[in-house]
Scaffold this active site. Structure first.
Site, PDB file in Angstrom:
ATOM      1  N   LYS A 104      24.215  52.329 -27.389  1.00 53.50           N
ATOM      2  CA  LYS A 104      24.528  51.562 -26.175  1.00 53.50           C
ATOM      3  C   LYS A 104      24.503  52.507 -24.991  1.00 53.50           C
ATOM      4  CE  LYS A 104      25.802  47.286 -25.076  1.00 53.50           C
ATOM      5  NZ  LYS A 104      25.524  46.026 -25.786  1.00 53.50           N
ATOM      6  N   GLY A 216      32.044  32.743 -18.817  1.00 57.38           N
ATOM      7  CA  GLY A 216      30.893  33.597 -18.474  1.00 57.38           C
ATOM      8  C   GLY A 216      29.646  32.738 -18.443  1.00 57.38           C
ATOM      9  N   TYR A 217      28.928  32.751 -17.315  1.00 57.62           N
ATOM     10  CA  TYR A 217      27.757  31.876 -17.219  1.00 57.62           C
ATOM     11  C   TYR A 217      26.514  32.700 -16.900  1.00 57.62           C
ATOM     12  CZ  TYR A 217      26.401  26.969 -17.347  1.00 57.62           C
ATOM     13  OH  TYR A 217      25.891  25.750 -17.742  1.00 57.62           O
ATOM     14  N   GLY A 218      26.388  33.838 -17.581  1.00 59.04           N
ATOM     15  CA  GLY A 218      25.206  34.691 -17.407  1.00 59.04           C
ATOM     16  C   GLY A 218      24.176  34.356 -18.463  1.00 59.04           C
ATOM     17  N   ASN A 219      23.385  35.364 -18.835  1.00 58.85           N
ATOM     18  CA  ASN A 219      22.314  35.130 -19.814  1.00 58.85           C
ATOM     19  C   ASN A 219      22.851  34.482 -21.089  1.00 58.85           C
ATOM     20  OD1 ASN A 219      20.896  36.182 -22.392  1.00 58.85           O
ATOM     21  ND2 ASN A 219      19.314  36.237 -20.830  1.00 58.85           N
ATOM     22  N   ALA A 220      23.892  35.070 -21.663  1.00 53.92           N
ATOM     23  CA  ALA A 220      24.414  34.541 -22.929  1.00 53.92           C
ATOM     24  C   ALA A 220      25.116  33.195 -22.711  1.00 53.92           C
ATOM     25  CB  ALA A 220      25.373  35.562 -23.547  1.00 53.92           C
ATOM     26  N   GLY A 221      26.034  33.131 -21.769  1.00 58.15           N
ATOM     27  CA  GLY A 221      26.884  31.951 -21.591  1.00 58.15           C
ATOM     28  C   GLY A 221      26.149  30.696 -21.155  1.00 58.15           C
TER      29      GLY A 221
HETATM   30  P1  NAD Z   1      25.150  38.689 -17.692  1.00 59.48           P
HETATM   31  O1  NAD Z   1      25.189  39.812 -16.765  1.00 59.48           O
HETATM   32  O2  NAD Z   1      23.895  37.885 -17.766  1.00 59.48           O
HETATM   33  O3  NAD Z   1      26.355  37.663 -17.405  1.00 59.48           O
HETATM   34  C1  NAD Z   1      27.691  38.029 -17.364  1.00 59.48           C
HETATM   35  C2  NAD Z   1      28.489  36.806 -16.944  1.00 59.48           C
HETATM   36  O4  NAD Z   1      29.881  37.059 -17.081  1.00 59.48           O
HETATM   37  C3  NAD Z   1      28.258  36.386 -15.479  1.00 59.48           C
HETATM   38  O5  NAD Z   1      28.191  34.978 -15.393  1.00 59.48           O
HETATM   39  C4  NAD Z   1      29.543  36.876 -14.799  1.00 59.48           C
HETATM   40  O6  NAD Z   1      29.848  36.140 -13.645  1.00 59.48           O
HETATM   41  C5  NAD Z   1      30.540  36.647 -15.890  1.00 59.48           C
HETATM   42  N1  NAD Z   1      31.770  37.411 -15.718  1.00 59.48           N
HETATM   43  C6  NAD Z   1      31.929  38.706 -15.380  1.00 59.48           C
HETATM   44  N2  NAD Z   1      33.237  39.007 -15.321  1.00 59.48           N
HETATM   45  C7  NAD Z   1      33.910  37.882 -15.672  1.00 59.48           C
HETATM   46  C8  NAD Z   1      35.271  37.549 -15.816  1.00 59.48           C
HETATM   47  N3  NAD Z   1      36.222  38.448 -15.585  1.00 59.48           N
HETATM   48  N4  NAD Z   1      35.591  36.279 -16.195  1.00 59.48           N
HETATM   49  C9  NAD Z   1      34.640  35.359 -16.421  1.00 59.48           C
HETATM   50  N5  NAD Z   1      33.332  35.620 -16.294  1.00 59.48           N
HETATM   51  C10 NAD Z   1      32.979  36.853 -15.928  1.00 59.48           C
HETATM   52  O7  NAD Z   1      25.537  39.293 -19.115  1.00 59.48           O
HETATM   53  P2  NAD Z   1      25.188  38.737 -20.558  1.00 59.48           P
HETATM   54  O8  NAD Z   1      23.970  39.413 -21.025  1.00 59.48           O
HETATM   55  O9  NAD Z   1      25.274  37.265 -20.562  1.00 59.48           O
HETATM   56  O10 NAD Z   1      26.390  39.354 -21.391  1.00 59.48           O
HETATM   57  C11 NAD Z   1      27.644  38.678 -21.575  1.00 59.48           C
HETATM   58  C12 NAD Z   1      28.303  39.190 -22.840  1.00 59.48           C
HETATM   59  O11 NAD Z   1      27.409  38.943 -23.941  1.00 59.48           O
HETATM   60  C13 NAD Z   1      28.588  40.691 -22.876  1.00 59.48           C
HETATM   61  O12 NAD Z   1      29.747  40.931 -23.625  1.00 59.48           O
HETATM   62  C14 NAD Z   1      27.379  41.248 -23.598  1.00 59.48           C
HETATM   63  O13 NAD Z   1      27.647  42.509 -24.169  1.00 59.48           O
HETATM   64  C15 NAD Z   1      27.181  40.155 -24.623  1.00 59.48           C
HETATM   65  N6  NAD Z   1      25.851  40.148 -25.232  1.00 59.48           N
HETATM   66  C16 NAD Z   1      24.720  39.949 -24.493  1.00 59.48           C
HETATM   67  C17 NAD Z   1      23.493  39.967 -25.129  1.00 59.48           C
HETATM   68  C18 NAD Z   1      22.208  39.715 -24.383  1.00 59.48           C
HETATM   69  O14 NAD Z   1      21.165  39.647 -25.059  1.00 59.48           O
HETATM   70  N7  NAD Z   1      22.216  39.534 -23.096  1.00 59.48           N
HETATM   71  C19 NAD Z   1      23.409  40.190 -26.505  1.00 59.48           C
HETATM   72  C20 NAD Z   1      24.573  40.361 -27.227  1.00 59.48           C
HETATM   73  C21 NAD Z   1      25.788  40.339 -26.582  1.00 59.48           C
END
Ligand code: NAD
Length: 414
Positions: A104, A216-221
């Site tokens: 990581k 969380g409403y990013g890529n994963a959410g």
């Molecule tokens: P991202 O950057 O696309 O999205 C992050 C989201 O979390 C955003 O919507 C942000 O506004 C929100 N956020 C940040 N702080 C917050 C808080 N205090 N309360 C509520 N929401 C909050 O990131 P992602 O890629 O979606 O990653 C999210 C999680 O999923 C992380 O733990 C990451 O390690 C995990 N993950 C991601 C992947 C991937 O392929 N992207 C794979 C495995 C695990």
């Protein structure tokens, strides 16, 4: 007290070790990252001033194959966090049985306050520093919190300029035009939705009658909300770093995403009431999906969680203390190293496609992903039943068994 994430990870290992009883010398190896790289590098800001940024790349284990794991850009990045996230990648790749290890990276920065040109210079600067340690057969980065396919493209370009050869498999989560895989964009959520569906079958929950809250409403959410919505689940609450929204009658996850794209937040979506991130976690729902950051479900709020299933799409959202409380409440946890493994699985598919120079259709990628996720879920559940332990410990038992076996075969504990 802020939770030291690496210590939490070690406590998870200890629980599994009490069942597994791996040779002590091998267990010693599993508890330590193989390599920690700490860097500080200058970036020319748009103002003309130079600012130094600190970052890390941790290779936890490459005994089962090259290191694999994302790069995070966030102000709270720290070494304990990156070490824990690297270790969880080792266990995750082992749970889904892909021939890779765990790694990581992270850079302490606030990408929300940086321009695109500053982010490009930061991405290139970081790769310059860690270039000797990464590569298609060594350690392969990918996106994580606040890093994107565009950032992967800059990192690939910088790496190829340094090494003077084409090597698309040195990084995954790339744009399709540069060798990315179809389906990688929603892979983490897709894998998560597959195991949530499996868990519902196992627990006798009818998706058409089940409610979901997503933190969380990013890529994963956001992709998880959309995919679960397509399976018939009712999404009643979602949130991001600015706050949350709630509608008992259900939210349209696609419309919420469009609103977030326009306004940069889910907050203010028409027809929903505002809630805080704390309230979201405690909402009456069947499935709770933490998909933001670590340490969200803690000893303070675990007792107030009302969901029947916690599907950990984020890494490390539940502290070890909270874990115990949720178990006492009979809440079924789909642990992060299983629940979010869809991302690394399709990253592995991307790496294969880069190496063979042939590209697969989206349906083919999803078919292969589904098989792996279902097998992993079944394997973990079987260990759960056999040892009368919870899903997290069962996932660690499965992973540690596999990693320990390869350490033993290599005799690297001598
Ligand atoms: P991202 O950057 O696309 O999205 C992050 C989201 O979390 C955003 O919507 C942000 O506004 C929100 N956020 C940040 N702080 C917050 C808080 N205090 N309360 C509520 N929401 C909050 O990131 P992602 O890629 O979606 O990653 C999210 C999680 O999923 C992380 O733990 C990451 O390690 C995990 N993950 C991601 C992947 C991937 O392929 N992207 C794979 C495995 C695990």
């Amino acid at each position: 007290m802020a939770n030291n994430l690496f210590e939490s990870q070690l406590r998870q290992l200890d629980k599994a070790q009490s069942i597994l009883q791996i040779d002590k010398n091998i267990y010693e190896v599993l508890q330590h990252p193989q390599r920690v790289t700490e860097v500080s590098f200058p970036v020319k800001m748009d103002s003309g001033k130079t600012q130094n940024f600190d970052g890390y790349r941790v290779l936890h284990s490459d005994t089962r194959g090259p290191g694999k794991g994302g790069i995070r850009f966030h102000p709270d990045v720290n070494l304990a966090e990156v070490k824990a996230l690297a270790a969880w990648m080792t266990w995750k790749t082992a749970v889904v049985g892909i021939p890779m290890g765990g790694a990581k990276g992270g850079v302490i920065c606030n990408p929300k306050e940086m321009s695109s040109t500053e982010l490009e210079r930061l991405s290139r600067g970081f790769i310059k520093e860690i270039a000797p340690h990464i590569g298609v057969d060594k350690d392969i980065p990918a996106p994580d919190v606040y890093t994107t396919p565009q950032i992967m493209a800059w990192m690939l370009d910088e790496y190829e300029a340094i090494t003077n050869k084409k090597e698309p498999g040195m990084i995954t989560g790339k744009p399709i035009e540069l060798g990315g895989s179809l389906g990688r964009d929603i892979a983490t959520a897709k894998g998560g939705a597959i195991v949530v569906d499996d868990a519902c079958k196992h627990l006798g929950i009818n998706p058409k009658k089940a409610t979901v809250a997503v933190q969380g409403y990013g890529n994963a959410g956001h992709n998880m909300a959309i995919l679960l919505g397509e399976l018939g689940f009712k999404i009643i609450a979602v949130s991001d770093s600015k706050g949350g929204i709630y509608n008992k009658a259900g939210l349209d996850p696609v419309k919420v995403f469009e609103h977030k794209q326009k306004t940069k937040s889910v907050v203010g979506f028409t027809g929903a009431e505002s809630i805080s991130n704390e309230e979201l976690l405690e909402i009456e729902c069947d499935i709770l999906v933490p998909a933001a950051l670590e340490n969200q479900i803690t000893a303070e709020n675990a007792d107030k969680i009302k969901a029947k299933v916690v599907a950990e799409l984020a890494n490390g959202p539940t502290t070890p203390e909270a874990d115990e409380i949720l178990h006492k409440k009979n809440i079924f946890i789909i642990p992060d190293i299983l629940c979010n493994a869809g991302g690394v699985t399709v990253s592995y598919f991307e790496w294969i496609q880069n190496r063979i120079g042939e590209y697969w259709a989206r349906e083919e990628v999803f078919e292969k992903l589904e098989k792996r996720m279902i097998t992993a879920f079944d394997d973990v559940l079987a260990i759960c039943k056999e040892n009368k332990c919870h899903m997290r410990t069962a996932a660690f038992v499965l992973a540690m068994q596999r990693v320990a076996k390869s350490v033993a075969l290599r005799s690297c504990h001598h």
